[in-house]
Design a protein around this motif. Sequence first.
Motif, PDB file in Angstrom:
ATOM      1  N   VAL A   1      14.741  29.677  46.711  1.00 40.86           N
ATOM      2  CA  VAL A   1      15.136  30.125  45.372  1.00 40.86           C
ATOM      3  C   VAL A   1      16.625  30.447  45.290  1.00 40.86           C
ATOM      4  O   VAL A   1      17.299  30.046  44.341  1.00 40.86           O
ATOM      5  N   TYR A   2      17.146  31.158  46.291  1.00 36.13           N
ATOM      6  CA  TYR A   2      18.496  31.710  46.192  1.00 36.13           C
ATOM      7  C   TYR A   2      19.553  31.031  47.054  1.00 36.13           C
ATOM      8  O   TYR A   2      20.740  31.269  46.863  1.00 36.13           O
ATOM      9  N   ARG A   3      19.144  30.181  48.006  1.00 40.74           N
ATOM     10  CA  ARG A   3      20.134  29.592  48.918  1.00 40.74           C
ATOM     11  C   ARG A   3      20.049  28.072  48.987  1.00 40.74           C
ATOM     12  O   ARG A   3      20.428  27.483  49.997  1.00 40.74           O
ATOM     13  N   SER A   4      19.540  27.477  47.952  1.00 44.12           N
ATOM     14  CA  SER A   4      19.486  26.012  47.884  1.00 44.12           C
ATOM     15  C   SER A   4      20.072  25.595  46.536  1.00 44.12           C
ATOM     16  O   SER A   4      20.492  26.438  45.742  1.00 44.12           O
ATOM     17  N   VAL A   5      20.045  24.316  46.265  1.00 44.15           N
ATOM     18  CA  VAL A   5      20.539  23.819  44.979  1.00 44.15           C
ATOM     19  C   VAL A   5      19.759  24.451  43.814  1.00 44.15           C
ATOM     20  O   VAL A   5      20.274  24.541  42.694  1.00 44.15           O
ATOM     21  N   HIS A   6      18.548  24.935  44.080  1.00 49.18           N
ATOM     22  CA  HIS A   6      17.781  25.632  43.048  1.00 49.18           C
ATOM     23  C   HIS A   6      18.590  26.773  42.432  1.00 49.18           C
ATOM     24  O   HIS A   6      18.520  27.009  41.228  1.00 49.18           O
ATOM     25  N   ALA A   7      19.371  27.459  43.242  1.00 47.38           N
ATOM     26  CA  ALA A   7      20.169  28.585  42.746  1.00 47.38           C
ATOM     27  C   ALA A   7      21.189  28.134  41.697  1.00 47.38           C
ATOM     28  O   ALA A   7      21.487  28.881  40.753  1.00 47.38           O
ATOM     29  N   ASP A   8      21.709  26.925  41.832  1.00 44.22           N
ATOM     30  CA  ASP A   8      22.652  26.403  40.825  1.00 44.22           C
ATOM     31  C   ASP A   8      21.972  26.299  39.461  1.00 44.22           C
ATOM     32  O   ASP A   8      22.566  26.642  38.435  1.00 44.22           O
ATOM     33  N   TYR A   9      20.746  25.843  39.454  1.00 46.81           N
ATOM     34  CA  TYR A   9      20.006  25.732  38.194  1.00 46.81           C
ATOM     35  C   TYR A   9      19.551  27.103  37.698  1.00 46.81           C
ATOM     36  O   TYR A   9      19.529  27.349  36.487  1.00 46.81           O
ATOM     37  N   LEU A  10      19.248  27.983  38.603  1.00 44.98           N
ATOM     38  CA  LEU A  10      18.855  29.342  38.240  1.00 44.98           C
ATOM     39  C   LEU A  10      19.968  30.026  37.441  1.00 44.98           C
ATOM     40  O   LEU A  10      19.707  30.728  36.467  1.00 44.98           O
ATOM     41  N   ARG A  11      21.201  29.787  37.834  1.00 48.23           N
ATOM     42  CA  ARG A  11      22.344  30.392  37.124  1.00 48.23           C
ATOM     43  C   ARG A  11      22.496  29.841  35.692  1.00 48.23           C
ATOM     44  O   ARG A  11      23.139  30.457  34.857  1.00 48.23           O
ATOM     45  N   GLN A  12      21.890  28.700  35.411  1.00 46.26           N
ATOM     46  CA  GLN A  12      21.981  28.092  34.083  1.00 46.26           C
ATOM     47  C   GLN A  12      20.797  28.433  33.181  1.00 46.26           C
ATOM     48  O   GLN A  12      20.706  27.947  32.063  1.00 46.26           O
ATOM     49  N   ARG A  13      19.890  29.286  33.634  1.00 42.87           N
ATOM     50  CA  ARG A  13      18.642  29.527  32.905  1.00 42.87           C
ATOM     51  C   ARG A  13      18.854  29.989  31.474  1.00 42.87           C
ATOM     52  O   ARG A  13      18.082  29.634  30.594  1.00 42.87           O
ATOM     53  N   SER A  14      19.918  30.742  31.203  1.00 40.56           N
ATOM     54  CA  SER A  14      20.133  31.213  29.819  1.00 40.56           C
ATOM     55  C   SER A  14      20.506  30.063  28.880  1.00 40.56           C
ATOM     56  O   SER A  14      20.403  30.212  27.660  1.00 40.56           O
ATOM     57  N   ASP A  15      20.906  28.922  29.420  1.00 33.46           N
ATOM     58  CA  ASP A  15      21.182  27.745  28.584  1.00 33.46           C
ATOM     59  C   ASP A  15      19.901  27.143  28.009  1.00 33.46           C
ATOM     60  O   ASP A  15      19.940  26.484  26.971  1.00 33.46           O
ATOM     61  N   TRP A  16      18.781  27.356  28.710  1.00 31.33           N
ATOM     62  CA  TRP A  16      17.545  26.654  28.371  1.00 31.33           C
ATOM     63  C   TRP A  16      16.395  27.554  27.950  1.00 31.33           C
ATOM     64  O   TRP A  16      15.517  27.121  27.204  1.00 31.33           O
ATOM     65  N   PHE A  17      16.369  28.786  28.473  1.00 31.16           N
ATOM     66  CA  PHE A  17      15.187  29.626  28.305  1.00 31.16           C
ATOM     67  C   PHE A  17      15.461  30.862  27.473  1.00 31.16           C
ATOM     68  O   PHE A  17      16.561  31.427  27.516  1.00 31.16           O
TER      69      PHE A  17
ATOM     70  N   LYS B   1      17.621  18.453  28.197  1.00 26.85           N
ATOM     71  CA  LYS B   1      17.649  17.281  29.080  1.00 26.85           C
ATOM     72  C   LYS B   1      18.160  17.611  30.487  1.00 26.85           C
ATOM     73  O   LYS B   1      17.544  17.169  31.473  1.00 26.85           O
ATOM     74  N   PRO B   2      19.246  18.394  30.646  1.00 27.60           N
ATOM     75  CA  PRO B   2      19.684  18.704  32.017  1.00 27.60           C
ATOM     76  C   PRO B   2      18.612  19.431  32.835  1.00 27.60           C
ATOM     77  O   PRO B   2      18.471  19.175  34.036  1.00 27.60           O
ATOM     78  N   PHE B   3      17.848  20.286  32.197  1.00 36.10           N
ATOM     79  CA  PHE B   3      16.769  20.965  32.895  1.00 36.10           C
ATOM     80  C   PHE B   3      15.702  19.959  33.332  1.00 36.10           C
ATOM     81  O   PHE B   3      15.335  19.904  34.508  1.00 36.10           O
ATOM     82  N   PHE B   4      15.206  19.173  32.390  1.00 34.67           N
ATOM     83  CA  PHE B   4      14.143  18.221  32.713  1.00 34.67           C
ATOM     84  C   PHE B   4      14.608  17.147  33.695  1.00 34.67           C
ATOM     85  O   PHE B   4      13.829  16.691  34.533  1.00 34.67           O
ATOM     86  N   ASP B   5      15.877  16.764  33.626  1.00 31.83           N
ATOM     87  CA  ASP B   5      16.407  15.796  34.587  1.00 31.83           C
ATOM     88  C   ASP B   5      16.424  16.370  36.005  1.00 31.83           C
ATOM     89  O   ASP B   5      16.294  15.634  36.978  1.00 31.83           O
TER      90      ASP B   5
END
Length: 144
Positions: free
Chosen positions: A81-97, A23-27
Amino acid sequence: MSQHIAHVNVVRFKYPIDDQRLKPFFDAVPTVNALAERSPGFVWRLSDPDEEARAPEVFGEPNMAIALSVWSSLDALKTFVYRSVHADYLRQRSDWFLPARGANKALWHIAPGARPTILEAKHRLEWLTLNGPGEFAFGFASAT
Protein backbone atom coordinates in the motif's frame (compact mmCIF):
# COMPACT_ATOMS: atom_id res chain seq x y z
CA MET A 1 -1.09 -21.53 12.46
CA SER A 2 -0.78 -17.77 12.12
CA GLN A 3 -3.65 -15.64 10.93
CA HIS A 4 -3.74 -13.77 7.63
CA ILE A 5 -5.00 -10.20 7.21
CA ALA A 6 -8.13 -9.42 5.21
CA HIS A 7 -8.38 -5.91 3.79
CA VAL A 8 -11.31 -4.04 2.30
CA ASN A 9 -11.33 -0.58 0.77
CA VAL A 10 -14.41 1.01 -0.76
CA VAL A 11 -14.52 4.29 -2.65
CA ARG A 12 -17.30 6.47 -3.97
CA PHE A 13 -16.48 8.15 -7.25
CA LYS A 14 -16.73 11.92 -7.68
CA TYR A 15 -17.99 11.48 -11.23
CA PRO A 16 -20.04 8.97 -13.21
CA ILE A 17 -18.00 5.85 -13.96
CA ASP A 18 -17.79 6.67 -17.67
CA ASP A 19 -16.50 10.22 -17.02
CA GLN A 20 -13.09 10.89 -18.62
CA ARG A 21 -11.80 12.37 -15.36
CA LEU A 22 -11.80 8.82 -13.93
CA LYS A 23 -9.86 7.38 -16.88
CA PRO A 24 -6.43 7.64 -15.16
CA PHE A 25 -7.79 5.65 -12.23
CA PHE A 26 -9.36 2.93 -14.38
CA ASP A 27 -6.28 2.78 -16.62
CA ALA A 28 -4.12 2.13 -13.52
CA VAL A 29 -6.28 -0.66 -12.05
CA PRO A 30 -4.80 -3.56 -14.11
CA THR A 31 -1.24 -2.43 -13.34
CA VAL A 32 -1.89 -2.04 -9.62
CA ASN A 33 -3.75 -5.36 -9.42
CA ALA A 34 -0.90 -7.15 -11.21
CA LEU A 35 1.61 -5.54 -8.84
CA ALA A 36 -0.43 -6.69 -5.84
CA GLU A 37 -0.54 -10.24 -7.16
CA ARG A 38 3.26 -10.28 -7.56
CA SER A 39 3.92 -8.70 -4.16
CA PRO A 40 5.45 -10.73 -1.34
CA GLY A 41 2.73 -11.75 1.09
CA PHE A 42 -0.16 -11.48 -1.37
CA VAL A 43 -2.62 -14.35 -0.92
CA TRP A 44 -5.86 -13.52 -2.74
CA ARG A 45 -7.99 -10.68 -4.10
CA LEU A 46 -11.54 -10.38 -5.30
CA SER A 47 -11.15 -10.62 -9.05
CA ASP A 48 -14.45 -12.05 -10.28
CA PRO A 49 -16.08 -9.27 -12.34
CA ASP A 50 -19.58 -10.59 -11.60
CA GLU A 51 -18.89 -10.61 -7.87
CA GLU A 52 -17.32 -7.14 -7.99
CA ALA A 53 -20.41 -5.89 -9.83
CA ARG A 54 -22.52 -6.92 -6.81
CA ALA A 55 -20.74 -4.44 -4.51
CA PRO A 56 -22.85 -1.38 -5.43
CA GLU A 57 -26.01 -3.36 -4.67
CA VAL A 58 -24.65 -4.72 -1.37
CA PHE A 59 -23.44 -1.30 -0.26
CA GLY A 60 -26.37 0.65 -1.67
CA GLU A 61 -23.91 2.90 -3.52
CA PRO A 62 -24.31 2.85 -7.31
CA ASN A 63 -21.15 4.82 -8.06
CA MET A 64 -18.51 2.95 -6.09
CA ALA A 65 -15.76 0.36 -6.25
CA ILE A 66 -14.38 -2.22 -3.84
CA ALA A 67 -10.97 -3.76 -3.28
CA LEU A 68 -11.02 -6.88 -1.15
CA SER A 69 -7.87 -8.89 -0.52
CA VAL A 70 -6.02 -11.23 1.83
CA TRP A 71 -2.37 -10.91 2.82
CA SER A 72 -0.03 -13.15 4.79
CA SER A 73 0.85 -10.34 7.17
CA LEU A 74 0.15 -6.73 8.00
CA ASP A 75 3.71 -5.80 7.04
CA ALA A 76 3.28 -7.30 3.57
CA LEU A 77 0.07 -5.34 3.04
CA LYS A 78 1.63 -2.09 4.32
CA THR A 79 4.59 -2.53 1.99
CA PHE A 80 2.28 -2.88 -1.01
CA VAL A 81 0.00 0.00 0.00
CA TYR A 82 2.62 2.54 1.07
CA ARG A 83 5.94 1.52 -0.53
CA SER A 84 5.03 0.52 -4.07
CA VAL A 85 3.65 2.32 -7.10
CA HIS A 86 0.27 1.94 -5.36
CA ALA A 87 1.29 4.83 -3.10
CA ASP A 88 1.57 7.13 -6.14
CA TYR A 89 -2.07 6.47 -6.96
CA LEU A 90 -3.07 6.70 -3.31
CA ARG A 91 -1.81 10.30 -3.27
CA GLN A 92 -4.18 11.09 -6.17
CA ARG A 93 -7.33 9.71 -4.48
CA SER A 94 -8.90 13.16 -3.97
CA ASP A 95 -8.89 13.58 -7.78
CA TRP A 96 -11.27 10.64 -8.17
CA PHE A 97 -13.06 9.83 -4.93
CA LEU A 98 -15.50 11.57 -2.61
CA PRO A 99 -14.56 11.86 1.06
CA ALA A 100 -15.49 8.77 3.05
CA ARG A 101 -18.68 8.66 5.08
CA GLY A 102 -17.55 6.54 7.98
CA ALA A 103 -14.90 3.87 7.64
CA ASN A 104 -14.02 3.10 4.05
CA LYS A 105 -11.25 0.64 4.80
CA ALA A 106 -10.96 -2.13 7.36
CA LEU A 107 -8.61 -4.91 8.29
CA TRP A 108 -9.31 -8.08 10.24
CA HIS A 109 -7.65 -11.37 11.04
CA ILE A 110 -8.72 -14.30 8.90
CA ALA A 111 -7.80 -17.96 8.93
CA PRO A 112 -5.42 -19.10 6.21
CA GLY A 113 -7.45 -20.43 3.29
CA ALA A 114 -10.56 -18.39 4.18
CA ARG A 115 -11.89 -15.86 1.67
CA PRO A 116 -13.90 -12.84 2.80
CA THR A 117 -17.14 -11.90 1.06
CA ILE A 118 -18.43 -8.51 0.05
CA LEU A 119 -21.19 -8.77 2.64
CA GLU A 120 -18.68 -9.65 5.36
CA ALA A 121 -16.55 -6.68 4.32
CA LYS A 122 -19.58 -4.40 4.56
CA HIS A 123 -20.28 -5.66 8.10
CA ARG A 124 -16.65 -5.04 9.12
CA LEU A 125 -16.79 -1.47 7.81
CA GLU A 126 -20.12 -0.79 9.52
CA TRP A 127 -18.81 -2.19 12.79
CA LEU A 128 -15.63 -0.10 12.57
CA THR A 129 -17.68 3.04 11.88
CA LEU A 130 -19.97 2.43 14.86
CA ASN A 131 -17.50 1.02 17.39
CA GLY A 132 -14.02 2.13 16.42
CA PRO A 133 -11.10 -0.25 16.13
CA GLY A 134 -11.17 -3.58 17.90
CA GLU A 135 -10.56 -7.25 17.25
CA PHE A 136 -13.51 -7.49 14.82
CA ALA A 137 -12.20 -4.70 12.55
CA PHE A 138 -9.36 -2.21 12.71
CA GLY A 139 -7.31 0.14 10.56
CA PHE A 140 -3.61 0.44 9.81
CA ALA A 141 -3.06 2.85 12.70
CA SER A 142 -4.75 0.55 15.23
CA ALA A 143 -3.63 -2.82 13.86
CA THR A 144 -3.58 -5.59 16.43
